[in-house]
Motif scaffolding. Structure first.
Motif, PDB file in Angstrom:
ATOM      1  N   UNK A 256       0.872  -1.173   0.000  1.00 56.46           N
ATOM      2  CA  UNK A 256       0.000   0.000   0.000  1.00 56.46           C
ATOM      3  C   UNK A 256       0.909   1.222   0.000  1.00 56.46           C
ATOM      4  N   UNK A 257       0.649   2.161  -0.911  1.00 55.98           N
ATOM      5  CA  UNK A 257       1.436   3.391  -0.986  1.00 55.98           C
ATOM      6  C   UNK A 257       0.492   4.573  -0.843  1.00 55.98           C
ATOM      7  N   UNK A 258       0.899   5.551  -0.055  1.00 49.95           N
ATOM      8  CA  UNK A 258       0.101   6.767   0.080  1.00 49.95           C
ATOM      9  C   UNK A 258       0.970   7.977  -0.230  1.00 49.95           C
ATOM     10  N   UNK A 259       0.330   9.003  -0.773  1.00 47.95           N
ATOM     11  CA  UNK A 259       1.009  10.255  -1.067  1.00 47.95           C
ATOM     12  C   UNK A 259      -0.019  11.371  -1.087  1.00 47.95           C
ATOM     13  N   UNK A 260       0.458  12.582  -1.150  1.00 44.81           N
ATOM     14  CA  UNK A 260      -0.427  13.729  -1.311  1.00 44.81           C
ATOM     15  C   UNK A 260      -0.145  14.360  -2.657  1.00 44.81           C
ATOM     16  N   UNK A 261      -1.212  14.868  -3.269  1.00 45.48           N
ATOM     17  CA  UNK A 261      -1.058  15.596  -4.520  1.00 45.48           C
ATOM     18  C   UNK A 261      -1.928  16.842  -4.474  1.00 45.48           C
ATOM     19  N   UNK A 262      -1.555  17.827  -5.287  1.00 50.16           N
ATOM     20  CA  UNK A 262      -2.297  19.081  -5.370  1.00 50.16           C
ATOM     21  C   UNK A 262      -2.898  19.245  -6.742  1.00 50.16           C
ATOM     22  N   UNK A 263      -4.098  19.783  -6.774  1.00 52.10           N
ATOM     23  CA  UNK A 263      -4.722  20.184  -8.024  1.00 52.10           C
ATOM     24  C   UNK A 263      -5.039  21.664  -7.910  1.00 52.10           C
ATOM     25  N   UNK A 264      -4.925  22.367  -9.016  1.00 56.36           N
ATOM     26  CA  UNK A 264      -5.214  23.799  -9.027  1.00 56.36           C
ATOM     27  C   UNK A 264      -6.168  24.102 -10.169  1.00 56.36           C
ATOM     28  N   UNK A 265      -7.277  24.729  -9.847  1.00 56.12           N
ATOM     29  CA  UNK A 265      -8.245  25.182 -10.839  1.00 56.12           C
ATOM     30  C   UNK A 265      -8.426  26.671 -10.605  1.00 56.12           C
ATOM     31  N   UNK A 266      -8.074  27.472 -11.598  1.00 54.30           N
ATOM     32  CA  UNK A 266      -8.094  28.918 -11.405  1.00 54.30           C
ATOM     33  C   UNK A 266      -7.099  29.285 -10.331  1.00 54.30           C
ATOM     34  N   UNK A 267      -7.580  29.930  -9.269  1.00 52.53           N
ATOM     35  CA  UNK A 267      -6.702  30.291  -8.155  1.00 52.53           C
ATOM     36  C   UNK A 267      -6.934  29.406  -6.938  1.00 52.53           C
ATOM     37  N   UNK A 268      -7.736  28.362  -7.096  1.00 53.38           N
ATOM     38  CA  UNK A 268      -8.076  27.482  -5.980  1.00 53.38           C
ATOM     39  C   UNK A 268      -7.227  26.212  -6.039  1.00 53.38           C
TER      40      UNK A 268
END
Length: 139
Positions: free
Chosen positions: A28-40
């Motif tokens: 099992x692998x966990x990570x964090x990722x970011x998404x950006x839509x506009x300025x959010x």
């Protein structure tokens, strides 16, 4: 009544993948990722299991851009202080990497630069990179 639990994300990995071996022997692998839509900008906890987890651990690093398709999972647990916690994460069922594999970047360099190793080999100024460790099945 029919229902759907599906999420699609395309974003940047913001933490190094962290792995655990489960009691049945699968990974099992966990990570964090970011998404950006506009300025959010949103941060997402993503979990991978089995063979997909192994691929993520081998090829994905902090800063990688990945596409994830999966489902949202919420669960409750008690932490070590006895406080009840609610966790919501994404369980990935599919993943695609964008860009190059992290462990071969130095061998391939930028194919458009003057230091292109293939160009040097054609001009007799060196040998082409050894690509025998490529595993094309994993792409």
């Amino acid at each position: 009544m029919a229902s759907v639990n599906k999420i699609i994300l395309l974003g940047t990995v913001t933490t190094a993948p962290d792995f655990r071996v489960l009691s049945g022997g699968s990974m099992m692998v966990s990570l964090q990722m970011e998404t950006t839509v506009g300025e959010e900008t949103e941060s997402h906890d993503v979990t991978f299991y089995g063979r997909l987890a192994e691929i993520v651990m081998q090829y994905v690093a902090e800063g990688s851009v990945i596409f994830v398709e999966g489902k949202i999972r919420s669960r409750q647990y008690r932490d070590k202080n006895g406080v009840e916690r609610l966790v919501t994460d994404i369980v990935s069922q599919k993943m695609q990497m964008f860009g190059r594999k992290k462990d071969i970047v130095s061998d391939t360099d930028d194919l458009f630069s003057k230091d292109n190793p293939y160009k040097k080999a054609r001009e007799g100024r060196g040998d082409p990179p050894d690509l025998s460790r490529f595993e094309y099945d994993d792409w």
